[in-house]
Scaffold this active site. Structure first.
Site, short mmCIF file in Angstrom:
data_model
loop_
_atom_site.label_atom_id
_atom_site.label_comp_id
_atom_site.label_asym_id
_atom_site.label_seq_id
_atom_site.Cartn_x
_atom_site.Cartn_y
_atom_site.Cartn_z
N GLU A 1 1.00 -1.21 -0.04
CA GLU A 1 0.25 0.17 -0.59
C GLU A 1 0.70 1.04 0.14
O GLU A 1 1.87 1.02 0.83
CB GLU A 1 -1.14 -0.19 1.15
CG GLU A 1 -1.75 1.47 1.10
CD GLU A 1 -2.21 1.25 2.19
OE1 GLU A 1 -4.06 1.97 2.47
OE2 GLU A 1 -2.23 0.51 3.28
N LYS B 1 -9.40 2.78 -2.51
CA LYS B 1 -9.51 2.08 -0.94
C LYS B 1 -10.93 2.23 -0.18
O LYS B 1 -10.88 3.27 -0.74
CB LYS B 1 -8.60 2.35 0.28
CG LYS B 1 -8.28 1.60 1.78
CD LYS B 1 -7.39 2.36 2.22
CE LYS B 1 -7.61 1.11 3.90
NZ LYS B 1 -6.26 1.75 4.65
N CYS C 1 -5.27 -3.15 3.02
CA CYS C 1 -4.73 -2.56 4.25
C CYS C 1 -6.48 -2.91 4.68
O CYS C 1 -6.69 -4.48 5.17
CB CYS C 1 -4.70 -1.74 4.18
SG CYS C 1 -3.70 -1.69 5.93
#
Length: 262
Positions: free
Chosen positions: A43, A114, A146
């Site tokens: 990320e 995200k 994540c």
């Protein structure tokens, strides 16, 4: 189905040092004995994750139509005959996103923004609003970033994919337990690429634990890296549905359970 190889680069990300991080990826691949069909990076691999202000990460964010980082990844994709799945801070108009870009020899192919947000994402980025699935060499792939892995509301939408690619910035071990649970409950491979190193801000220093790993559809850990910068290539051979779902359609069973409990 053809076996597919994945290279995981557990990068020691240099905070705010974009060119240094890109060069580090190139050096790691140049020194590797084999590079997979898909190369997974952490990320926000080129910038780091934590900053003293939103302005710092915004100044490092890139418009993907003219992105230096994507151009460099595309050049490396040609050199090493791979496809990159990489976390890059994105700018579009007046909005900023924590994004994963899928980049091959021809440039940007797909992107995923995200959806989940912790307290830092909320300070820096707008929230994504759609999932990403794509096919590569006969494999159906989904992308999660994540904290996304913690939310079954997100992960269950990927019920039809073979593999979840999961770039991350984890500081602790709890998220790996969640990733294992997702692999087991969904019957999919989960490939997590974490980072190592530190992000230093005025308020505190964040340390990242590495430990990148792959879980099988049975929830078994196929391999795990340690806490240092590392590169590993793995071939996924068994992409069949996990045996715990033999004779069961997971989606229809979830629908039936939801109906009973509604």
């Amino acid at each position: 189905m053809k076996n597919t190889s994945f290279t995981i680069i557990q990068l020691n990300v240099a905070q705010k040092e974009k060119n240094k991080n890109i060069a580090a990826v190139n050096k790691i691949l140049a020194e590797s004995t084999a590079v997979g069909d898909i190369t997974l990076l952490p990320e926000l691999f080129s910038t780091g994750y934590l900053f003293d202000s939103a302005e710092e990460i915004h100044s490092l964010s890139e418009e993907f139509s003219r992105s230096h980082t994507i151009n460099c990844l595309s050049e490396m994709a040609r050199t090493y005959e791979t496809m990159f799945v990489a976390g890059i801070a994105e700018k579009e108009g007046d909005e900023y996103y924590n994004t994963v870009a899928v980049v091959d020899q021809k440039g940007l192919r797909y992107k995923y923004r995200k959806i989940s947000q912790n307290q830092f994402d909320k300070q820096y980025f707008s929230r994504g609003d759609s999932l990403l699935t794509f096919e590569h060499k006969g494999l159906k792939i989904g992308v999660a970033i994540c904290f996304d892995i913690w939310f079954p509301e997100i992960m269950r939408k990927y019920k039809d994919v073979d593999v979840i690619l999961h770039p991350a910035n984890f500081g602790g071990q709890h998220s790996f337990a969640v990733a294992q649970a997702r692999a087991l409950e969904s019957g999919q491979h989960v490939v997590t690429c974490n980072r190592v190193g530190e992000d230093i801000t005025t308020a505190f220093t964040a340390k990242y634990c590495g430990g990148s790993r792959v879980y099988s559809p049975k929830g078994e850990m196929l391999f795990q890296l340690d806490g240092n910068e590392a590169c590993k290539t793995l071939v996924l051979e068994d992409l069949s549905l996990a045996p715990q779902f033999s004779g069961i359609c997971p989606q229809s069973e979830m629908d039936a359970i939801s109906k009973v409990l509604s």
